[in-house]
Design an enzyme around this catalytic site. Structure first.
Site, PDB file in Angstrom:
ATOM      1  N   GLY A 141       0.804  -1.210   0.000  1.00  0.00           N
ATOM      2  CA  GLY A 141       0.000   0.000   0.000  1.00  0.00           C
ATOM      3  C   GLY A 141       0.839   1.262   0.000  1.00  0.00           C
ATOM      4  O   GLY A 141       1.923   1.309  -0.594  1.00  0.00           O
ATOM      5  N   SER A 142       0.352   2.266   0.709  1.00  0.00           N
ATOM      6  CA  SER A 142       0.880   3.626   0.554  1.00  0.00           C
ATOM      7  C   SER A 142       2.331   3.823   0.975  1.00  0.00           C
ATOM      8  O   SER A 142       2.929   4.847   0.642  1.00  0.00           O
ATOM      9  CB  SER A 142      -0.003   4.594   1.328  1.00  0.00           C
ATOM     10  OG  SER A 142      -1.312   4.539   0.818  1.00  0.00           O
ATOM     11  N   THR A 143       2.896   2.903   1.740  1.00  0.00           N
ATOM     12  CA  THR A 143       4.312   3.068   2.110  1.00  0.00           C
ATOM     13  C   THR A 143       5.178   3.122   0.846  1.00  0.00           C
ATOM     14  O   THR A 143       6.242   3.728   0.843  1.00  0.00           O
ATOM     15  CB  THR A 143       4.782   1.916   3.014  1.00  0.00           C
ATOM     16  OG1 THR A 143       4.414   0.671   2.420  1.00  0.00           O
ATOM     17  CG2 THR A 143       4.163   1.992   4.378  1.00  0.00           C
ATOM     18  N   PHE A 144       4.694   2.499  -0.242  1.00  0.00           N
ATOM     19  CA  PHE A 144       5.444   2.473  -1.497  1.00  0.00           C
ATOM     20  C   PHE A 144       5.538   3.846  -2.151  1.00  0.00           C
ATOM     21  O   PHE A 144       6.392   4.074  -2.998  1.00  0.00           O
ATOM     22  CB  PHE A 144       4.778   1.491  -2.471  1.00  0.00           C
ATOM     23  CG  PHE A 144       5.559   0.230  -2.668  1.00  0.00           C
ATOM     24  CD1 PHE A 144       5.851  -0.587  -1.588  1.00  0.00           C
ATOM     25  CD2 PHE A 144       6.009  -0.147  -3.925  1.00  0.00           C
ATOM     26  CE1 PHE A 144       6.570  -1.757  -1.759  1.00  0.00           C
ATOM     27  CE2 PHE A 144       6.740  -1.322  -4.098  1.00  0.00           C
ATOM     28  CZ  PHE A 144       7.013  -2.129  -3.021  1.00  0.00           C
ATOM     29  N   LYS A 145       4.620   4.737  -1.759  1.00  0.00           N
ATOM     30  CA  LYS A 145       4.609   6.069  -2.402  1.00  0.00           C
ATOM     31  C   LYS A 145       5.917   6.810  -2.143  1.00  0.00           C
ATOM     32  O   LYS A 145       6.337   7.641  -2.951  1.00  0.00           O
ATOM     33  CB  LYS A 145       3.415   6.881  -1.882  1.00  0.00           C
ATOM     34  CG  LYS A 145       2.089   6.380  -2.419  1.00  0.00           C
ATOM     35  CD  LYS A 145       0.915   7.013  -1.736  1.00  0.00           C
ATOM     36  CE  LYS A 145      -0.389   6.347  -2.210  1.00  0.00           C
ATOM     37  NZ  LYS A 145      -1.513   6.587  -1.311  1.00  0.00           N
TER      38      LYS A 145
END
Lengths: 133, 557
Positions: free
Chosen positions: B267-271
């Site tokens: 999820g958003s940690t990849f952003k």
């Protein structure tokens, strides 16, 4: 070969045999003692291994916490209790010299807090960690 | 005159007989003497020599210790109750006597073992010293005690997934999980021990806080990691639910190592990685604008935001507000080839070389379509493990240098690879700190060890479809963010919303507070310097105050 020579060699051989037997008997005794000691060493190592395991088991963080709560009530160190000396405020140029009270030996009748405390030290931790937030 | 008379034949015969007798006696005596000398001097010793004792170990397997020398796995000599059935006359009587001496063994169980038509059987293992004495006191023929290695794990569940366990075999215990399996060859030599990088104190704190959160949010599982980003050492690795290796011979699926074996869309940690790649390539700056007014419709799919701002966002705001729309646009600008290259360098496209058998392979899309690049940009479409995520974000903060993770204690990394420039790393540290100061990571912060990080809440895939009710909430952070030293990863598996969290079950409400509880506790143990009054002054060098208004257009600057 004369009889005397024969007798000499026989006696010598008998003496050597007796000597060899005595020496080997002593060696065997010592070896037995050594073997017993070695067995004791092995048994001792086995016990040490058990004690090491027990020590590790008894010093589990969870166990220590329970024991602490029961007997000591110590609390973990808080980050707020740690400071760097570089964070201490610098003393201003016109600040008065800190008091140099002489410490004397206690006498009868001194209060328990008899050491000089009339003038508080100017050295203090400020601002507090809470204020940094 | 013949002065020398020849002896009479009788006398000659007697002399011959005498000589023969003397010879036979001498020969016998010689044989006896030789035998005596041989027995007294040449007989080999059956007792162990001092050299043997010095080199001999009471057990057959080496120890596993933590970075401070704490004993995580060791062996002691135990005794098993054994029997030679052919030597036992009355099985019923012997079984009754043994059952009386060992109340924890049933009569029927013993009787069955003793009735087996074998020459030798094990009746029970791991007898206590009291049990051993009770058996010996019976003095039963055909019953005995056999010494055997007993593998014990003093910290039990606390280190279960990392240390692993062994199974018995004819050649002694053999590792069949965790470090026990990975280092089996080394540990098979009792003179050798294996020192792991983990710190039992950090492990305890991480497990305690995770277990508390797991119970509070009724999650089905949890995972946590603390990595030294400079050396790559895993200082703590926790996966819940866990198991007691001292009691449990096998584990079920729910007890698998979620920290290293589980792979999922993070999820958003990849952003963070998406923006870092764009910054590093000069494709975007922190002030670049991305239109997040409406969801994107691309290749027949709709990409929308969880809590949409419905306006144009700066790149920094894309991260702060965790905009899927913005991240997808940034990833699209980067392009598949470059993005894949960066992810590969960060170790997200291949199995990490951690020294554990339970390490998951990332699930990489077979065909990397343009839509794939966009979805991976916000953490979907590529499944990796928490370990990989923590290491990749660690590399981002570690001046842009990726360090291979290890479970072994080491002072310096074996080989490192620069992935991002130091300037990109500085900007991303600033960005991560902003997420904690202004965004969803605020509950991870503390005054003494300032944190930077990013939250991520991903829906789990069930039967090929995203299930909105089953989420993985995670937070990946770095501390102290001014001088990064450690990365922390916290994940809760299917946490439930609570009244106290206003019905939210996102990472900001459940995973982030765990990091917020762990970091102040481990900071003093890790001997980290505490932050001063101007702990965030370094951020001024990255983005000076006057420029904040260009980054945050919603008036928060």
């Amino acid at each position: 070969m004369s009889t005397r020579t024969t007798a000499f060699w026989c006696v010598s051989a008998a003496a050597m045999a007796a000597g060899l037997f005595t020496v080997s008997d002593h060696v065997r005794d010592h070896k037995e003692q050594l073997a017993e000691l070695n067995q004791l060493v092995l048994a001792e190592r086995e016990r040490i291994q058990v004690l090491r395991s027990e020590l590790a088991y008894l010093t589990q963080p969870q166990t220590l916490e329970i024991q602490n709560a029961r007997a000591l009530s110590l609390v973990p160190i808080e980050a707020d209790q740690l400071h760097r000396s570089s964070f201490l405020p610098a003393r201003t140029a016109n600040a008065p010299e800190p008091p140099r009270n002489r410490v004397r030996a206690g006498r009868d009748g001194d209060s328990i807090s008899g050491l000089p405390t009339e003038t508080p030290s100017r050295l203090s931790f400020s601002p507090s960690a809470e204020e940094w937030r | 005159m013949n002065r020398h008379r020849s002896p009479s034949p009788a006398l000659a015969l007697a002399r011959k007989r005498l000589a023969f007798g003397i010879l036979a006696f001498a020969a016998s005596l010689s044989i006896l003497s030789v035998k005596l000398v041989g027995l007294s001097t040449l007989t080999p010793d059956k007792q162990p020599s001092t050299e043997q004792v010095r080199s001999e170990h009471p057990v057959q397997r080496g120890d596993i210790i933590d970075r401070n020398g704490r004993l995580l796995a060791t062996s002691i000599v135990s005794r098993a109750l054994v029997a030679w059935p052919p030597q036992i006359d009355d099985v019923e009587v012997v079984a009754a006597q043994l059952a009386g001496a060992l109340p924890w063994l049933s009569f029927e169980e013993i009787r069955q073992r003793l009735s087996l038509s074998r020459k030798f059987v094990f009746v029970a293992r791991r007898l206590t010293p009291q049990d051993q004495k009770a058996v010996l006191d019976l003095g039963l023929p055909g019953i005995g005690l056999k010494p055997e290695d007993m593998r014990i794990y003093p910290y039990g569940r606390l280190t279960a997934h990392v240390v692993g366990r062994t199974k018995p075999s004819d050649a002694g215990p053999v590792g069949n999980a965790g470090a026990e399996q990975r280092f089996n060859a080394i540990l098979s030599d009792p003179a050798q021990s294996v020192q792991l990088s983990m710190d039992i104190r950090i492990q305890h704190i991480l497990r305690e806080e995770l277990a508390r959160a797991m119970e509070y949010f009724s999650a089905i599982g949890a995972a946590g990691l603390v990595l030294d980003i400079r050396t790559g050492e895993v200082q703590a690795m926790v996966s819940l639910p866990d198991f007691d290796p001292n009691r449990q011979a096998s584990m079920d699926e729910t007890q698998a190592n979620r920290a290293s074996l589980l792979v999922a869309e993070m999820g958003s940690t990849f952003k963070l990685l998406t923006l870092a790649t764009a910054l590093d390539q000069g494709i975007s700056s922190l002030t670049s604008r991305f239109d997040a007014t409406t969801p994107i419709r691309a290749f027949g799919h709709r990409i929308g935001d969880y809590r949409g701002q419905n306006r144009v966002l700066s790149a920094a705001e894309v991260i702060i507000h965790s905009s899927n729309i913005g991240a997808a646009q940034i990833a699209e600008k980067i392009g598949a080839t470059v993005f894949r290259d960066y992810l590969d360098k960060l170790g997200l496209m291949s199995r990490p070389a951690l020294e554990l058998p339970e390490v998951g392979h990332p699930i990489v899309p077979r065909t990397w379509r343009p839509l794939t690049t966009m979805t991976v940009g916000f953490g979907h479409g590529l499944s990796v493990s928490p370990l990989q995520t923590a290491a990749a974000i660690g590399a981002l903060a570690n001046d842009g240098v990726a360090v291979p993770v290890t479970l072994l204690r080491r002072a310096a990394p074996a080989q490192v690879q620069r992935v991002f420039s130091p300037e990109t790393s500085d900007k991303m540290r600033w960005m991560m700190r902003q997420v904690v100061l202004r965004g969803s990571g605020s509950r991870a912060d503390n005054a003494s060890y300032p944190v930077g990080g990013k939250t991520g809440t991903a829906e789990k895939v069930v039967n090929g479809r995203y299930d909105r009710s089953k989420r993985l909430s995670s937070f990946v952070g770095v501390f102290p963010i001014a001088e990064p030293r450690y990365s922390i990863f916290i994940m809760l598996d299917e946490p439930k919303a609570r009244k106290e969290t206003f019905g939210f079950a996102t990472a900001a409400w459940n995973a982030v507070p765990v990091a917020g509880a762990v970091i102040p506790r481990v900071g003093p143990i890790l001997n980290l310097p505490t932050a001063g009054p101007d702990s965030d002054a370094w951020m001024q060098d990255i983005v000076p105050e006057p420029f904040l208004s260009q980054l945050f257009t919603d008036g928060e600057a």
